[in-house]
Design a protein around this motif. Sequence first.
Motif, PDB file in Angstrom:
ATOM      1  N   ALA A  39       0.830  -1.207   0.000  1.00  0.00           N
ATOM      2  CA  ALA A  39       0.000   0.000   0.000  1.00  0.00           C
ATOM      3  C   ALA A  39       0.864   1.256   0.000  1.00  0.00           C
ATOM      4  CB  ALA A  39      -0.928  -0.010   1.210  1.00  0.00           C
ATOM      5  N   ARG A  40       1.924   1.249   0.797  1.00  0.00           N
ATOM      6  CA  ARG A  40       2.792   2.419   0.877  1.00  0.00           C
ATOM      7  C   ARG A  40       3.517   2.665  -0.449  1.00  0.00           C
ATOM      8  NH1 ARG A  40       6.459   2.406   6.099  1.00  0.00           N
ATOM      9  NH2 ARG A  40       6.687   4.581   5.450  1.00  0.00           N
ATOM     10  N   LEU A  41       3.896   1.597  -1.127  1.00  0.00           N
ATOM     11  CA  LEU A  41       4.542   1.746  -2.431  1.00  0.00           C
ATOM     12  C   LEU A  41       3.579   2.384  -3.428  1.00  0.00           C
ATOM     13  CD1 LEU A  41       7.304   0.938  -3.773  1.00  0.00           C
ATOM     14  CD2 LEU A  41       6.107  -1.061  -4.662  1.00  0.00           C
ATOM     15  N   ALA A  42       2.336   1.928  -3.432  1.00  0.00           N
ATOM     16  CA  ALA A  42       1.321   2.509  -4.320  1.00  0.00           C
ATOM     17  C   ALA A  42       1.082   3.976  -3.974  1.00  0.00           C
ATOM     18  CB  ALA A  42       0.025   1.715  -4.214  1.00  0.00           C
ATOM     19  N   TYR A  43       0.992   4.274  -2.676  1.00  0.00           N
ATOM     20  CA  TYR A  43       0.791   5.658  -2.218  1.00  0.00           C
ATOM     21  C   TYR A  43       1.934   6.564  -2.674  1.00  0.00           C
ATOM     22  CZ  TYR A  43       1.206   9.547   1.101  1.00  0.00           C
ATOM     23  OH  TYR A  43       1.375  10.782   1.665  1.00  0.00           O
ATOM     24  N   THR A  44       3.153   6.083  -2.565  1.00  0.00           N
ATOM     25  CA  THR A  44       4.312   6.903  -2.926  1.00  0.00           C
ATOM     26  C   THR A  44       4.337   7.184  -4.423  1.00  0.00           C
ATOM     27  OG1 THR A  44       5.512   5.923  -1.073  1.00  0.00           O
ATOM     28  CG2 THR A  44       6.812   7.132  -2.699  1.00  0.00           C
ATOM     29  N   ARG A  45       3.959   6.209  -5.236  1.00  0.00           N
ATOM     30  CA  ARG A  45       3.855   6.467  -6.676  1.00  0.00           C
ATOM     31  C   ARG A  45       2.840   7.567  -6.942  1.00  0.00           C
ATOM     32  NH1 ARG A  45       4.424   0.582  -7.581  1.00  0.00           N
ATOM     33  NH2 ARG A  45       2.158   0.406  -7.383  1.00  0.00           N
ATOM     34  N   LEU A  46       1.718   7.534  -6.229  1.00  0.00           N
ATOM     35  CA  LEU A  46       0.699   8.573  -6.387  1.00  0.00           C
ATOM     36  C   LEU A  46       1.193   9.926  -5.887  1.00  0.00           C
ATOM     37  CD1 LEU A  46      -2.386   6.543  -5.121  1.00  0.00           C
ATOM     38  CD2 LEU A  46      -2.101   7.425  -7.449  1.00  0.00           C
ATOM     39  N   LEU A  47       1.812   9.931  -4.723  1.00  0.00           N
ATOM     40  CA  LEU A  47       2.238  11.180  -4.097  1.00  0.00           C
ATOM     41  C   LEU A  47       3.242  11.930  -4.959  1.00  0.00           C
ATOM     42  CD1 LEU A  47       2.091  12.939  -1.506  1.00  0.00           C
ATOM     43  CD2 LEU A  47       4.070  11.637  -0.669  1.00  0.00           C
ATOM     44  N   PHE A  48       4.221  11.213  -5.492  1.00  0.00           N
ATOM     45  CA  PHE A  48       5.274  11.843  -6.277  1.00  0.00           C
ATOM     46  C   PHE A  48       5.023  11.750  -7.780  1.00  0.00           C
ATOM     47  CE2 PHE A  48       7.768  10.710  -2.356  1.00  0.00           C
ATOM     48  CZ  PHE A  48       7.958  12.005  -1.933  1.00  0.00           C
ATOM     49  N   GLN A  49       3.862  11.202  -8.153  1.00  0.00           N
ATOM     50  CA  GLN A  49       3.494  11.047  -9.561  1.00  0.00           C
ATOM     51  C   GLN A  49       4.592  10.323 -10.353  1.00  0.00           C
ATOM     52  OE1 GLN A  49       0.439  11.838 -11.419  1.00  0.00           O
ATOM     53  NE2 GLN A  49      -0.035  11.458  -9.259  1.00  0.00           N
ATOM     54  N   LEU A  50       4.958   9.143  -9.846  1.00  0.00           N
ATOM     55  CA  LEU A  50       6.002   8.318 -10.446  1.00  0.00           C
ATOM     56  C   LEU A  50       5.358   7.206 -11.262  1.00  0.00           C
ATOM     57  CD1 LEU A  50       8.330   8.078  -7.316  1.00  0.00           C
ATOM     58  CD2 LEU A  50       8.639   9.560  -9.309  1.00  0.00           C
ATOM     59  N   ASP A  51       4.766   7.586 -12.387  1.00  0.00           N
ATOM     60  CA  ASP A  51       4.062   6.629 -13.247  1.00  0.00           C
ATOM     61  C   ASP A  51       3.110   5.752 -12.448  1.00  0.00           C
ATOM     62  OD1 ASP A  51       5.440   7.484 -15.562  1.00  0.00           O
ATOM     63  OD2 ASP A  51       7.154   6.240 -15.026  1.00  0.00           O
ATOM     64  N   PRO A  52       2.172   6.354 -11.712  1.00  0.00           N
ATOM     65  CA  PRO A  52       1.256   5.549 -10.894  1.00  0.00           C
ATOM     66  C   PRO A  52       0.409   4.621 -11.738  1.00  0.00           C
ATOM     67  CG  PRO A  52       0.487   7.822 -11.053  1.00  0.00           C
ATOM     68  CD  PRO A  52       1.865   7.801 -11.647  1.00  0.00           C
ATOM     69  N   LEU A  53       0.093   3.471 -11.163  1.00  0.00           N
ATOM     70  CA  LEU A  53      -0.764   2.504 -11.828  1.00  0.00           C
ATOM     71  C   LEU A  53      -2.230   2.896 -11.628  1.00  0.00           C
ATOM     72  CD1 LEU A  53       1.051  -0.756 -10.626  1.00  0.00           C
ATOM     73  CD2 LEU A  53       1.450   0.563 -12.726  1.00  0.00           C
ATOM     74  N   PRO A  54      -3.102   2.524 -12.552  1.00  0.00           N
ATOM     75  CA  PRO A  54      -4.517   2.907 -12.443  1.00  0.00           C
ATOM     76  C   PRO A  54      -5.160   2.463 -11.130  1.00  0.00           C
ATOM     77  CG  PRO A  54      -4.055   2.024 -14.618  1.00  0.00           C
ATOM     78  CD  PRO A  54      -2.826   1.786 -13.798  1.00  0.00           C
ATOM     79  N   GLU A  55      -4.685   1.331 -10.591  1.00  0.00           N
ATOM     80  CA  GLU A  55      -5.299   0.791  -9.378  1.00  0.00           C
ATOM     81  C   GLU A  55      -4.567   1.194  -8.100  1.00  0.00           C
ATOM     82  OE1 GLU A  55      -2.395  -2.342 -10.967  1.00  0.00           O
ATOM     83  OE2 GLU A  55      -3.786  -0.847 -11.762  1.00  0.00           O
ATOM     84  N   ASP A  56      -3.609   2.113  -8.183  1.00  0.00           N
ATOM     85  CA  ASP A  56      -2.793   2.423  -7.012  1.00  0.00           C
ATOM     86  C   ASP A  56      -3.607   2.970  -5.841  1.00  0.00           C
ATOM     87  OD1 ASP A  56      -0.285   1.489  -7.619  1.00  0.00           O
ATOM     88  OD2 ASP A  56       0.474   3.392  -8.403  1.00  0.00           O
ATOM     89  N   TYR A  57      -4.574   3.831  -6.107  1.00  0.00           N
ATOM     90  CA  TYR A  57      -5.344   4.365  -4.979  1.00  0.00           C
ATOM     91  C   TYR A  57      -6.101   3.245  -4.265  1.00  0.00           C
ATOM     92  CZ  TYR A  57      -8.036   7.387  -1.993  1.00  0.00           C
ATOM     93  OH  TYR A  57      -8.565   7.977  -0.870  1.00  0.00           O
ATOM     94  N   GLU A  58      -6.734   2.370  -5.024  1.00  0.00           N
ATOM     95  CA  GLU A  58      -7.488   1.269  -4.415  1.00  0.00           C
ATOM     96  C   GLU A  58      -6.550   0.318  -3.685  1.00  0.00           C
ATOM     97  OE1 GLU A  58      -7.869   2.395  -7.499  1.00  0.00           O
ATOM     98  OE2 GLU A  58      -9.854   3.310  -7.235  1.00  0.00           O
ATOM     99  N   THR A  59      -5.378   0.057  -4.271  1.00  0.00           N
ATOM    100  CA  THR A  59      -4.394  -0.810  -3.618  1.00  0.00           C
ATOM    101  C   THR A  59      -3.969  -0.232  -2.280  1.00  0.00           C
ATOM    102  OG1 THR A  59      -3.530  -1.642  -5.729  1.00  0.00           O
ATOM    103  CG2 THR A  59      -2.084  -1.821  -3.810  1.00  0.00           C
ATOM    104  N   ALA A  60      -3.697   1.069  -2.269  1.00  0.00           N
ATOM    105  CA  ALA A  60      -3.272   1.725  -1.032  1.00  0.00           C
ATOM    106  C   ALA A  60      -4.384   1.688   0.013  1.00  0.00           C
ATOM    107  CB  ALA A  60      -2.838   3.163  -1.321  1.00  0.00           C
ATOM    108  N   GLU A  61      -5.584   2.067  -0.384  1.00  0.00           N
ATOM    109  CA  GLU A  61      -6.676   2.131   0.581  1.00  0.00           C
ATOM    110  C   GLU A  61      -7.009   0.748   1.142  1.00  0.00           C
ATOM    111  OE1 GLU A  61     -10.473   4.910   0.960  1.00  0.00           O
ATOM    112  OE2 GLU A  61     -10.602   3.549  -0.762  1.00  0.00           O
ATOM    113  N   GLU A  62      -7.040  -0.266   0.286  1.00  0.00           N
ATOM    114  CA  GLU A  62      -7.339  -1.616   0.756  1.00  0.00           C
ATOM    115  C   GLU A  62      -6.250  -2.122   1.691  1.00  0.00           C
ATOM    116  OE1 GLU A  62      -7.885  -4.012  -2.693  1.00  0.00           O
ATOM    117  OE2 GLU A  62      -9.700  -2.942  -3.345  1.00  0.00           O
ATOM    118  N   GLY A  63      -4.987  -1.820   1.364  1.00  0.00           N
ATOM    119  CA  GLY A  63      -3.889  -2.251   2.221  1.00  0.00           C
ATOM    120  C   GLY A  63      -3.924  -1.581   3.582  1.00  0.00           C
ATOM    121  N   TYR A  64      -4.245  -0.300   3.604  1.00  0.00           N
ATOM    122  CA  TYR A  64      -4.312   0.417   4.876  1.00  0.00           C
ATOM    123  C   TYR A  64      -5.510  -0.053   5.704  1.00  0.00           C
ATOM    124  CZ  TYR A  64      -0.852   3.556   2.783  1.00  0.00           C
ATOM    125  OH  TYR A  64       0.268   4.078   2.199  1.00  0.00           O
TER     126      TYR A  64
END
Length: 240
Positions: free
Chosen positions: A78-103
């Motif tokens: 989840a934290r890896l997905a969040y960091t991609r989103l936060l820094f806009q490092l080629d985030p994956l389409p499902e990163d927000y859901e991955t982060a939220e579900e993991g948290y």
Amino acid sequence: MIDNDAYTSLGAARRLHALGDWDHAAALLAEEQSTEALELKAEILYERFLFRVDGIEAAAEAIAALDPESPQARLLTARLAYTRLLFQLDPLPEDYETAEEGYRFAAADPKTHGWGEFHWGALLDNVREDSAAAKAHYTKALQASHQEGDLILESIVLRHSAWHVINDGDREEGLRMLRRSLHLRSAAGMRPQIAAAQLLLAGELPEDDPERATLIETARSLADELGLSWVRTGLEKLAA
């Protein structure tokens, strides 16, 4: 029972981790295959990526080596997905859901409850920009830190909550929270986190305040030594 060599490697890696010497910390664990060692290595490589914004492949590989259903694996994924989103490092389409579900998963586990609540709050705060929802999770995380005596978690929550307190009009309380966050990190010897706390506190002080100048000077020294990418960028903005 953990043999002496493994115990020594884990203990030394933890100390190097706190100091921000991620490369040597991970190297000490290169041959270790225990669950504890693999989880620590994944955390070390993730944190190196978080602060340097470099090395995502190594972090992802180390996280993928964990039991995918363990709380630590779900939290780090989840934290890896969040960091991609936060820094806009080629985030994956499902990163927000991955982060939220993991948290959500981590928050429901007694061993990771407080950390799951905090990271869930940070996701809502920094990606969704829903400060009201974020504050509710920060409150739960802070309660958990007090119940468990987890001063590091308290420090992290205070740092992220303080600017909301300042924006809500209680500047003195916000500064008190930032200073306590810094002191807790200093006591634990967590050098990368110390620099991050110094950066945020310096940004809330008047430009002619001697404390601000000291914070910038010492944070810059740490950022240069450890290669703390976004801390260095933040310091440059303060000096502009």
